[in-house]
Design an enzyme around this catalytic site. Structure first.
Site, mmCIF file in Angstrom:
data_model
loop_
_atom_site.group_PDB
_atom_site.id
_atom_site.type_symbol
_atom_site.label_atom_id
_atom_site.label_comp_id
_atom_site.label_asym_id
_atom_site.label_seq_id
_atom_site.Cartn_x
_atom_site.Cartn_y
_atom_site.Cartn_z
ATOM 1 C CG PHE A 38 -7.175 6.785 6.448
ATOM 2 C CD1 PHE A 38 -7.039 5.773 7.390
ATOM 3 C CD2 PHE A 38 -7.515 6.421 5.147
ATOM 4 C CE1 PHE A 38 -7.238 4.438 7.049
ATOM 5 C CE2 PHE A 38 -7.707 5.078 4.793
ATOM 6 C CZ PHE A 38 -7.572 4.094 5.749
ATOM 7 C CE LYS A 93 -10.329 3.279 10.840
ATOM 8 N NZ LYS A 93 -9.743 4.131 9.805
ATOM 9 C CG ASP A 95 -9.292 -2.481 -3.211
ATOM 10 O OD1 ASP A 95 -8.453 -1.652 -3.619
ATOM 11 O OD2 ASP A 95 -10.495 -2.416 -3.523
ATOM 12 C CB SER A 96 -10.616 -0.857 2.353
ATOM 13 O OG SER A 96 -9.474 -0.032 2.266
ATOM 14 C CG HIS A 106 -13.304 -1.256 7.102
ATOM 15 N ND1 HIS A 106 -13.146 -0.269 8.054
ATOM 16 C CD2 HIS A 106 -12.666 -0.796 5.998
ATOM 17 C CE1 HIS A 106 -12.458 0.728 7.528
ATOM 18 N NE2 HIS A 106 -12.155 0.427 6.287
ATOM 19 C CB THR A 112 -0.948 0.043 1.220
ATOM 20 O OG1 THR A 112 -1.805 1.197 1.112
ATOM 21 C CG2 THR A 112 -0.183 0.140 2.540
HETATM 22 P P1 ITT Z 1 -3.487 1.563 -1.855
HETATM 23 O O1 ITT Z 1 -4.193 1.044 -3.078
HETATM 24 O O2 ITT Z 1 -2.086 2.007 -2.114
HETATM 25 O O3 ITT Z 1 -3.589 0.611 -0.698
HETATM 26 P P2 ITT Z 1 -5.698 3.456 -1.788
HETATM 27 O O4 ITT Z 1 -6.052 4.582 -0.871
HETATM 28 O O5 ITT Z 1 -5.760 3.717 -3.255
HETATM 29 O O6 ITT Z 1 -4.243 2.912 -1.363
HETATM 30 P P3 ITT Z 1 -7.976 1.698 -1.973
HETATM 31 O O7 ITT Z 1 -7.979 1.638 -3.447
HETATM 32 O O8 ITT Z 1 -8.231 0.433 -1.199
HETATM 33 O O9 ITT Z 1 -6.585 2.216 -1.418
HETATM 34 O O10 ITT Z 1 -9.018 2.818 -1.540
HETATM 35 C C1 ITT Z 1 -9.406 2.887 -0.236
HETATM 36 C C2 ITT Z 1 -10.161 4.187 -0.004
HETATM 37 O O11 ITT Z 1 -11.343 3.917 0.756
HETATM 38 C C3 ITT Z 1 -9.320 5.132 0.837
HETATM 39 O O12 ITT Z 1 -8.537 5.982 0.037
HETATM 40 C C4 ITT Z 1 -10.387 5.860 1.646
HETATM 41 O O13 ITT Z 1 -10.928 6.899 0.882
HETATM 42 C C5 ITT Z 1 -11.448 4.784 1.844
HETATM 43 N N1 ITT Z 1 -11.183 4.025 3.082
HETATM 44 C C6 ITT Z 1 -10.704 2.751 3.196
HETATM 45 N N2 ITT Z 1 -10.537 2.411 4.470
HETATM 46 C C7 ITT Z 1 -10.905 3.479 5.198
HETATM 47 C C8 ITT Z 1 -10.934 3.759 6.586
HETATM 48 O O14 ITT Z 1 -10.505 2.883 7.477
HETATM 49 N N3 ITT Z 1 -11.373 4.942 6.971
HETATM 50 C C9 ITT Z 1 -11.789 5.859 6.080
HETATM 51 N N4 ITT Z 1 -11.762 5.698 4.755
HETATM 52 C C10 ITT Z 1 -11.327 4.511 4.311
#
Ligand code: ITT
Length: 202
Positions: free
Chosen positions: A160, A183, A69-70, A188, A7
Protein backbone atom coordinates in the site's frame (compact mmCIF):
# COMPACT_ATOMS: atom_id res chain seq x y z
CA UNK A 1 -6.33 -14.24 21.72
CA UNK A 2 -7.10 -10.89 20.14
CA UNK A 3 -4.77 -7.99 19.54
CA UNK A 4 -6.30 -4.55 18.97
CA UNK A 5 -4.40 -2.35 16.53
CA UNK A 6 -5.20 1.36 16.77
CA UNK A 7 -5.35 1.93 13.03
CA UNK A 8 -7.79 2.75 10.25
CA UNK A 9 -5.25 2.06 7.53
CA UNK A 10 -6.38 -1.08 5.68
CA UNK A 11 -2.87 -1.81 4.40
CA UNK A 12 -1.54 -1.86 7.95
CA UNK A 13 -4.50 -4.00 9.09
CA UNK A 14 -3.70 -6.61 6.41
CA UNK A 15 -0.03 -6.73 7.38
CA UNK A 16 -0.68 -6.99 11.11
CA UNK A 17 -3.36 -9.66 10.56
CA UNK A 18 -0.87 -11.66 8.47
CA UNK A 19 1.95 -11.29 11.01
CA UNK A 20 -0.11 -12.09 14.11
CA UNK A 21 -1.91 -15.03 12.48
CA UNK A 22 1.46 -16.81 12.59
CA UNK A 23 1.35 -16.77 16.37
CA UNK A 24 -2.35 -17.58 16.53
CA UNK A 25 -3.59 -14.08 17.29
CA UNK A 26 -6.55 -12.40 15.65
CA UNK A 27 -6.24 -8.70 14.82
CA UNK A 28 -9.00 -6.18 15.45
CA UNK A 29 -8.73 -2.63 14.15
CA UNK A 30 -10.62 0.62 14.50
CA UNK A 31 -13.12 -0.78 11.95
CA UNK A 32 -14.23 -3.12 14.76
CA UNK A 33 -14.52 -0.21 17.22
CA UNK A 34 -16.20 2.57 15.21
CA UNK A 35 -17.01 4.67 18.29
CA UNK A 36 -13.42 5.35 19.25
CA UNK A 37 -12.63 9.03 18.66
CA UNK A 38 -10.17 10.05 15.96
CA UNK A 39 -6.65 10.74 17.17
CA UNK A 40 -5.07 14.13 16.50
CA UNK A 41 -1.68 13.26 15.00
CA UNK A 42 0.13 16.53 15.67
CA UNK A 43 3.40 15.10 16.98
CA UNK A 44 6.71 15.94 15.34
CA UNK A 45 8.10 12.40 15.46
CA UNK A 46 6.79 8.93 14.55
CA UNK A 47 7.29 7.80 18.15
CA UNK A 48 5.29 10.74 19.50
CA UNK A 49 2.36 10.06 17.15
CA UNK A 50 2.40 6.31 17.85
CA UNK A 51 2.19 7.09 21.55
CA UNK A 52 -0.74 9.52 21.00
CA UNK A 53 -2.67 6.85 19.10
CA UNK A 54 -1.93 4.11 21.66
CA UNK A 55 -2.82 6.31 24.64
CA UNK A 56 -6.03 7.79 23.13
CA UNK A 57 -7.40 4.48 21.87
CA UNK A 58 -6.20 2.41 24.84
CA UNK A 59 -7.81 4.80 27.32
CA UNK A 60 -11.03 5.00 25.26
CA UNK A 61 -11.39 1.20 25.14
CA UNK A 62 -9.87 0.38 28.52
CA UNK A 63 -7.97 -2.41 26.75
CA UNK A 64 -4.35 -2.96 25.66
CA UNK A 65 -3.67 -1.69 22.14
CA UNK A 66 -0.87 -1.60 19.60
CA UNK A 67 -0.36 1.60 17.59
CA UNK A 68 1.75 2.13 14.45
CA UNK A 69 2.98 5.45 13.16
CA UNK A 70 5.04 5.16 10.03
CA UNK A 71 6.10 6.98 6.91
CA UNK A 72 8.59 7.64 4.17
CA UNK A 73 11.66 9.92 4.50
CA UNK A 74 13.30 10.99 1.23
CA UNK A 75 16.84 12.40 1.33
CA UNK A 76 16.44 14.70 -1.68
CA UNK A 77 13.37 16.23 0.05
CA UNK A 78 15.17 16.73 3.38
CA UNK A 79 13.24 13.88 5.00
CA UNK A 80 9.77 14.72 3.64
CA UNK A 81 7.03 13.54 3.63
CA UNK A 82 7.99 12.05 7.04
CA UNK A 83 5.21 12.30 9.62
CA UNK A 84 3.02 13.87 6.91
CA UNK A 85 3.24 10.76 4.68
CA UNK A 86 -0.47 9.88 4.93
CA UNK A 87 -1.60 13.39 3.97
CA UNK A 88 1.23 14.57 1.70
CA UNK A 89 -1.17 15.52 -1.11
CA UNK A 90 -3.76 16.85 1.36
CA UNK A 91 -6.04 15.56 4.12
CA UNK A 92 -7.64 12.27 3.11
CA UNK A 93 -5.46 11.96 0.00
CA UNK A 94 -5.48 8.59 -1.78
CA UNK A 95 -2.22 6.62 -2.09
CA UNK A 96 -2.06 7.40 -5.82
CA UNK A 97 -2.31 11.15 -5.16
CA UNK A 98 0.48 10.99 -2.58
CA UNK A 99 2.65 9.06 -5.03
CA UNK A 100 2.07 11.68 -7.74
CA UNK A 101 2.88 14.47 -5.32
CA UNK A 102 6.12 12.70 -4.37
CA UNK A 103 7.19 12.35 -8.00
CA UNK A 104 6.37 15.96 -8.80
CA UNK A 105 8.29 17.24 -5.76
CA UNK A 106 11.30 15.15 -6.79
CA UNK A 107 10.99 16.29 -10.39
CA UNK A 108 10.98 19.96 -9.39
CA UNK A 109 14.04 19.48 -7.16
CA UNK A 110 15.81 17.84 -10.03
CA UNK A 111 14.97 20.69 -12.41
CA UNK A 112 16.21 23.17 -9.86
CA UNK A 113 19.70 21.72 -10.03
CA UNK A 114 22.29 22.72 -12.62
CA UNK A 115 23.57 19.20 -13.01
CA UNK A 116 21.47 16.33 -14.30
CA UNK A 117 20.47 14.32 -11.23
CA UNK A 118 18.96 10.87 -11.39
CA UNK A 119 15.45 10.66 -10.01
CA UNK A 120 16.45 7.68 -7.89
CA UNK A 121 16.74 9.28 -4.48
CA UNK A 122 17.80 7.42 -1.35
CA UNK A 123 14.89 7.04 1.05
CA UNK A 124 13.76 5.00 4.02
CA UNK A 125 10.54 3.77 5.50
CA UNK A 126 10.28 4.17 9.27
CA UNK A 127 7.87 2.48 11.68
CA UNK A 128 7.32 3.28 15.36
CA UNK A 129 5.18 0.90 17.37
CA UNK A 130 3.77 1.44 20.85
CA UNK A 131 2.06 -1.28 22.87
CA UNK A 132 0.09 0.26 25.73
CA UNK A 133 -1.92 -1.30 28.54
CA UNK A 134 -4.18 1.27 30.23
CA UNK A 135 -4.74 -1.04 33.24
CA UNK A 136 -1.06 -0.99 34.24
CA UNK A 137 -0.07 2.15 32.26
CA UNK A 138 2.79 0.05 30.87
CA UNK A 139 4.16 1.26 27.55
CA UNK A 140 6.48 -0.67 25.26
CA UNK A 141 8.10 1.01 22.24
CA UNK A 142 9.59 -0.63 19.17
CA UNK A 143 11.16 0.68 15.98
CA UNK A 144 12.10 -0.48 12.50
CA UNK A 145 13.41 0.98 9.26
CA UNK A 146 14.28 -0.12 5.71
CA UNK A 147 16.52 1.63 3.17
CA UNK A 148 15.69 1.97 -0.52
CA UNK A 149 15.37 4.40 -3.43
CA UNK A 150 12.47 6.30 -4.99
CA UNK A 151 11.98 5.31 -8.63
CA UNK A 152 10.46 7.50 -11.33
CA UNK A 153 7.71 5.04 -12.28
CA UNK A 154 5.37 2.98 -10.13
CA UNK A 155 5.64 -0.81 -10.34
CA UNK A 156 3.67 -3.58 -8.64
CA UNK A 157 0.29 -3.73 -6.97
CA UNK A 158 1.05 -5.33 -3.60
CA UNK A 159 1.40 -3.52 -0.30
CA UNK A 160 0.00 0.00 0.00
CA UNK A 161 1.01 3.66 0.19
CA UNK A 162 4.37 4.45 -1.37
CA UNK A 163 5.32 0.80 -1.95
CA UNK A 164 5.05 1.00 -5.80
CA UNK A 165 7.72 3.77 -5.81
CA UNK A 166 10.06 2.26 -3.22
CA UNK A 167 12.81 0.39 -5.06
CA UNK A 168 14.97 -2.25 -3.38
CA UNK A 169 18.23 -2.78 -5.32
CA UNK A 170 18.92 -6.19 -3.74
CA UNK A 171 15.60 -7.53 -5.10
CA UNK A 172 15.59 -5.38 -8.27
CA UNK A 173 11.93 -4.82 -7.41
CA UNK A 174 9.73 -2.28 -5.70
CA UNK A 175 8.18 -3.07 -2.35
CA UNK A 176 4.83 -3.44 -4.16
CA UNK A 177 6.27 -6.29 -6.27
CA UNK A 178 7.10 -8.41 -3.22
CA UNK A 179 4.81 -11.01 -1.63
CA UNK A 180 3.47 -10.14 1.80
CA UNK A 181 5.92 -12.61 3.37
CA UNK A 182 8.83 -11.03 1.53
CA UNK A 183 7.72 -7.54 2.50
CA UNK A 184 7.37 -8.58 6.13
CA UNK A 185 10.86 -10.09 6.12
CA UNK A 186 12.51 -6.79 5.15
CA UNK A 187 10.06 -3.95 5.84
CA UNK A 188 10.18 -1.29 8.54
CA UNK A 189 6.97 -2.76 10.01
CA UNK A 190 8.39 -6.30 9.99
CA UNK A 191 11.56 -5.06 11.69
CA UNK A 192 9.57 -3.10 14.27
CA UNK A 193 7.41 -6.16 15.01
CA UNK A 194 10.52 -8.29 15.53
CA UNK A 195 11.90 -5.59 17.84
CA UNK A 196 8.60 -5.64 19.76
CA UNK A 197 8.58 -9.43 20.03
CA UNK A 198 12.14 -9.53 21.33
CA UNK A 199 11.30 -6.89 23.95
CA UNK A 200 8.30 -9.00 24.97
CA UNK A 201 10.75 -11.86 25.40
CA UNK A 202 9.41 -14.06 22.61
P1 ITT B 1 -3.53 5.25 11.10
O1 ITT B 1 -3.04 6.53 11.72
O2 ITT B 1 -5.00 5.03 11.25
O3 ITT B 1 -2.71 4.06 11.53
P2 ITT B 1 -2.41 6.39 8.67
O4 ITT B 1 -2.33 5.91 7.25
O5 ITT B 1 -2.88 7.79 8.89
O6 ITT B 1 -3.31 5.35 9.49
P3 ITT B 1 0.25 7.11 9.53
O7 ITT B 1 -0.13 8.43 10.06
O8 ITT B 1 1.22 6.27 10.31
O9 ITT B 1 -1.02 6.17 9.35
O10 ITT B 1 0.79 7.33 8.05
C1 ITT B 1 1.46 6.31 7.44
C2 ITT B 1 1.62 6.64 5.96
O11 ITT B 1 2.97 6.36 5.56
C3 ITT B 1 0.73 5.73 5.13
O12 ITT B 1 -0.53 6.31 4.90
C4 ITT B 1 1.57 5.55 3.87
O13 ITT B 1 1.38 6.65 3.02
C5 ITT B 1 2.99 5.58 4.40
N1 ITT B 1 3.43 4.21 4.76
C6 ITT B 1 3.59 3.69 6.01
N2 ITT B 1 3.95 2.41 5.95
C7 ITT B 1 4.01 2.09 4.65
C8 ITT B 1 4.31 0.90 3.94
O14 ITT B 1 4.56 -0.23 4.57
N3 ITT B 1 4.29 0.95 2.62
C9 ITT B 1 4.01 2.08 1.96
N4 ITT B 1 3.69 3.24 2.54
C10 ITT B 1 3.69 3.25 3.88
Amino acid sequence: PVIIVATKNKGKVREFAHAFARIGKEVKSMYDYPNVPDVVEDGTTFAENAWKKAKTVGDALGLPVLADDSGLCVDLLDGAPGVYSARYAGEGAADGENNEKLLSELESRKLGEDTEQPLLSPARFVCSLVLYDPATEEKLEAYGTVEGFITSETAGCGGFGYDPLFYLPSYEKTMAELSMDQKQAISHRGAALRDLMSKLGG
